[in-house]
Design an enzyme around this catalytic site. Structure first.
Site, mmCIF file in Angstrom:
data_model
loop_
_atom_site.group_PDB
_atom_site.id
_atom_site.type_symbol
_atom_site.label_atom_id
_atom_site.label_comp_id
_atom_site.label_asym_id
_atom_site.label_seq_id
_atom_site.Cartn_x
_atom_site.Cartn_y
_atom_site.Cartn_z
ATOM 1 N N ASP A 1 -50.691 -91.284 -81.952
ATOM 2 C CA ASP A 1 -51.824 -92.121 -81.555
ATOM 3 C C ASP A 1 -51.500 -93.540 -81.991
ATOM 4 O O ASP A 1 -50.531 -93.772 -82.724
ATOM 5 C CB ASP A 1 -53.111 -91.629 -82.240
ATOM 6 N N SER A 2 -52.358 -94.480 -81.609
ATOM 7 C CA SER A 2 -52.146 -95.854 -82.055
ATOM 8 C C SER A 2 -52.504 -96.027 -83.534
ATOM 9 O O SER A 2 -52.124 -97.022 -84.136
ATOM 10 C CB SER A 2 -52.999 -96.807 -81.211
ATOM 11 N N CYS B 1 -54.168 -89.745 -77.877
ATOM 12 C CA CYS B 1 -54.667 -91.104 -77.647
ATOM 13 C C CYS B 1 -55.182 -91.139 -76.212
ATOM 14 O O CYS B 1 -54.410 -90.880 -75.273
ATOM 15 C CB CYS B 1 -53.518 -92.098 -77.833
ATOM 16 N N GLU C 1 -61.088 -98.019 -87.812
ATOM 17 C CA GLU C 1 -59.914 -98.350 -88.633
ATOM 18 C C GLU C 1 -60.328 -99.032 -89.946
ATOM 19 O O GLU C 1 -59.563 -99.078 -90.890
ATOM 20 C CB GLU C 1 -58.930 -99.226 -87.853
ATOM 21 N N CYS D 1 -61.842 -91.447 -76.298
ATOM 22 C CA CYS D 1 -60.846 -92.093 -77.159
ATOM 23 C C CYS D 1 -60.845 -91.289 -78.458
ATOM 24 O O CYS D 1 -61.914 -90.930 -78.962
ATOM 25 C CB CYS D 1 -61.256 -93.544 -77.402
ATOM 26 N N HIS E 1 -60.394 -92.068 -81.384
ATOM 27 C CA HIS E 1 -61.050 -92.682 -82.548
ATOM 28 C C HIS E 1 -62.547 -92.361 -82.564
ATOM 29 O O HIS E 1 -63.166 -92.360 -83.619
ATOM 30 C CB HIS E 1 -60.895 -94.213 -82.512
HETATM 31 N N1 DGL Z 1 -57.212 -93.711 -80.212
HETATM 32 C C1 DGL Z 1 -56.783 -94.326 -79.028
HETATM 33 C C2 DGL Z 1 -57.451 -93.843 -77.789
HETATM 34 O O1 DGL Z 1 -57.736 -92.697 -77.727
HETATM 35 C C3 DGL Z 1 -56.458 -95.750 -79.043
HETATM 36 C C4 DGL Z 1 -57.418 -96.772 -79.410
HETATM 37 C C5 DGL Z 1 -56.707 -98.100 -79.336
HETATM 38 O O2 DGL Z 1 -55.628 -98.193 -79.897
HETATM 39 O O3 DGL Z 1 -57.232 -98.992 -78.696
HETATM 40 O O4 DGL Z 1 -57.666 -94.542 -76.853
#
Ligand code: DGL
Length: 267
Positions: free
Chosen positions: A10-11, A73, A152, A184, A186
């Site tokens: 993931d990011s 992600c 984050e 997402c 997150h």
């Molecule tokens: N967790 C990621 C997603 O599902 C990335 C969020 C990001 O880096 O902008 O989109």
């Protein structure tokens, strides 16, 4: 039996929602996790950059000889999945498909909301995924770019998060959706604030829970590990200490000293 690890990227921190779900459902599997904290966020980047980042993330995971890659992600799954499948000779799974299937099953009034990053919403991946299954369903998308920095920075359910939730979700709530995809990885970290605002009548679809269910099926009996319990290795491209601190809170187990920083530009 295949005792190689499952690679997950993931990011940043968000993909830990996938690690949590995979460990719960497939506890014997080893996991190699990469969080691209140095290049986060992905959701505001262009398609080309997201594809380039995804390819280097996968090359890093393959350097650990993983048996499959999980793109934990929503952004990279939406934008880069099909290109990555063409580029690499390893099973690669994203988060979009399973979430769309779950949403179609869950909705009663045929109105589904999708929350995602700017790049995810622009790609319309969930919208297409849902209409491929049932084109009678109305889909309402909403980009929520402030959610990722809130997560984050550990604002899982604070006053500022509640304010941003209200700002982003007021319209989608008014549209009467009965099912809401957290598109997402997150966003499940904000699930409490989101579901409290949406109310009891709305089913929340957490992409990672759906994803974990499909991984066992994709791997099949022959590729499931056979050992007492699996271990997880964590790698990031920046700020290993910060990742260990917040990641540990979220995973509900200490991971201090277990997170290594790598130079992703080498891959
Ligand atoms: N967790 C990621 C997603 O599902 C990335 C969020 C990001 O880096 O902008 O989109």
């Amino acid at each position: 039996m295949n005792n190689k690890s499952i690679g997950v990227f993931d990011s940043g921190l968000g993909g830990l929602t996938a690690v949590k779900s995979i460990s719960a459902l497939l506890p014997k599997e080893n996991i190699v996790y990469f969080g691209d904290t140095g290049r986060l966020p992905y959701g505001t980047k262009t398609e080309d950059t997201i594809k380039q980042y995804s390819a280097s993330d996968i090359r890093f995971l393959l350097s650990h000889d993983v048996k499959m890659v999980v793109i934990a992600c929503g952004t990279a799954s939406s934008v880069a999945l099909s290109d990555m499948r063409k580029m690499f000779d390893v099973p690669i799974v994203g988060v979009v498909e399973a979430a769309c299937e779950a949403a179609v099953k869950a909705t009663v009034n045929g109105k589904v909301g999708v929350l995602g990053t700017t790049a995810t919403v622009k790609s319309s991946s969930y919208l297409r995924g849902i209409s491929d299954i049932d084109n009678g369903i109305q889909v309402f998308q909403r980009a929520c770019p402030l959610f990722v920095p809130l997560v984050e920075n550990g604002h899982f359910n604070t006053e500022v998060t509640k304010l941003v939730v209200y700002e982003y979700l007021e319209e989608i709530k008014g549209q009467g959706v009965d099912t809401l995809i957290l598109g997402c990885t997150h966003y499940p970290l904000l699930e409490k604030a989101i579901s409290e605002y949406m109310g009891d009548g709305v089913t929340i679809i957490n992409v990672c829970k759906e994803l974990a269910k499909s991984i066992g099926t994709i791997l099949g009996e022959d590729n499931l590990a056979d050992r007492e319990y699996g271990v997880c290795e964590y790698y990031v491209s920046d700020n290993a200490e910060g990742f260990a601190e917040l990641g540990g809170v979220f995973l509900e187990r200490k991971i201090d000293g277990q997170v290594k920083k790598i130079d992703i530009e080498k891959y």
